[in-house]
Design an enzyme around this catalytic site. Sequence first.
Site, PDB file in Angstrom:
ATOM      1  N   ASN A  12       0.834  -1.214   0.000  1.00 25.40           N
ATOM      2  CA  ASN A  12       0.000   0.000   0.000  1.00 25.40           C
ATOM      3  C   ASN A  12       0.859   1.250   0.000  1.00 25.40           C
ATOM      4  OD1 ASN A  12      -2.433  -1.422   0.243  1.00 25.40           O
ATOM      5  ND2 ASN A  12      -2.419  -1.316   2.476  1.00 25.40           N
ATOM      6  N   ASP A  14       0.560   4.586   2.296  1.00 24.74           N
ATOM      7  CA  ASP A  14      -0.142   5.094   3.469  1.00 24.74           C
ATOM      8  C   ASP A  14      -0.228   6.619   3.437  1.00 24.74           C
ATOM      9  OD1 ASP A  14      -0.284   2.494   4.335  1.00 24.74           O
ATOM     10  OD2 ASP A  14       1.283   2.706   5.872  1.00 24.74           O
ATOM     11  N   ASN A  44       5.315  -4.299   4.781  1.00 25.74           N
ATOM     12  CA  ASN A  44       5.915  -3.973   6.079  1.00 25.74           C
ATOM     13  C   ASN A  44       6.722  -5.150   6.614  1.00 25.74           C
ATOM     14  OD1 ASN A  44       4.421  -1.615   5.880  1.00 25.74           O
ATOM     15  ND2 ASN A  44       2.897  -2.213   7.397  1.00 25.74           N
ATOM     16  N   ASN A 165      -3.503 -11.121  17.391  1.00 21.00           N
ATOM     17  CA  ASN A 165      -3.712 -10.464  18.676  1.00 21.00           C
ATOM     18  C   ASN A 165      -4.893 -11.157  19.365  1.00 21.00           C
ATOM     19  OD1 ASN A 165      -6.137  -9.337  17.673  1.00 21.00           O
ATOM     20  ND2 ASN A 165      -5.121  -7.430  17.064  1.00 21.00           N
ATOM     21  N   GLY A 183       0.207  -6.148  22.558  1.00 21.65           N
ATOM     22  CA  GLY A 183       0.679  -4.774  22.524  1.00 21.65           C
ATOM     23  C   GLY A 183       1.787  -4.522  23.519  1.00 21.65           C
ATOM     24  N   GLY A 186       3.373  -7.340  25.705  1.00 18.60           N
ATOM     25  CA  GLY A 186       4.220  -8.389  25.175  1.00 18.60           C
ATOM     26  C   GLY A 186       3.457  -9.440  24.399  1.00 18.60           C
ATOM     27  N   GLY A 213       3.170  -4.407  14.900  1.00 18.01           N
ATOM     28  CA  GLY A 213       2.823  -5.820  14.848  1.00 18.01           C
ATOM     29  C   GLY A 213       3.456  -6.522  13.666  1.00 18.01           C
ATOM     30  N   ASP A 214       3.603  -5.820  12.556  1.00 15.86           N
ATOM     31  CA  ASP A 214       4.254  -6.399  11.380  1.00 15.86           C
ATOM     32  C   ASP A 214       5.738  -6.632  11.641  1.00 15.86           C
ATOM     33  OD1 ASP A 214       1.859  -6.329   9.933  1.00 15.86           O
ATOM     34  OD2 ASP A 214       2.225  -4.270   9.292  1.00 15.86           O
ATOM     35  N   ALA A 244       9.949  -0.608  16.681  1.00 15.98           N
ATOM     36  CA  ALA A 244       9.211  -0.073  15.533  1.00 15.98           C
ATOM     37  C   ALA A 244       8.208   0.992  15.947  1.00 15.98           C
ATOM     38  CB  ALA A 244       8.502  -1.206  14.794  1.00 15.98           C
TER      39      ALA A 244
END
Length: 253
Positions: A12, A14, A44, A165, A183, A186, A213-214, A244
């Site tokens: 994408n 962004d 990503n 998640n 998140g 951990g 997360g990526d 990140a």
Amino acid sequence: MTVELTVVGSINLDFVVHVDRLPRPGETVTARDFARSPGGKGANQAVAASRLGAKVTMVGAVGDDELAAEALSGLVAAGVELDVERKGQTGVALIYVDSAGENEIAVFPGANAEVTPRSVEGAVMCQLEVPDAVVLAAAAKAEFFALNAAPARVLDVEPDLLVVNELEREVFSRGRLVAVTRGADGATLFEGGREVARAAAPEVEAVDSTGAGDAFTAALVVSLLEGLDRQEALERACAVGAEAATRVGAQWI
């Protein structure tokens, strides 16, 4: 040992605005700044895996339009080999990021919805920002198949590694190894429903959680493929994900 990894997924561009707080329904807020940057969960993860030392090939699609080169720029800069189709419009994501680094995202898939399914061998990583047929074809001949089930939906596949998640886990939980991210709290790694590793996220000053997360997913996949034990792999992934979040933009560069 250099890990070889094929990432099949989304690419994408962004469009990001930073705001003091996320808008409520029907509310207009004033942004502090605006930026365009390359993104897409597939891209990503490919960028992060390459930065961690893997030899990465990116399989996906961008549009035959003026946004394509910008969407691919992070992959090019990271040295990722491109196996990318050109069709339709480049996918875009509209992202709000607040002062605490939390975000809201709306995605227009564009060319990501038109990726041609193909079989891939070796180690393969996918997400769910491309059609089911693409994911299933990529998994069919993979020697190691990792799936980040986001956005979550039911799919008839059991990956070697599933990354979700807590909310995504309620929708999709099949995997030989299952990493559940929490998140700032951990992540936990399960095998056969039994906890085999747990790691805390390092405390950082979060600037933008987009793509954290990526980065976590890529780090966990690369670490496991490198032969790290599960605890060390999970700790490294949490550290990369936290790092990140200290940087602006979806790609860990």
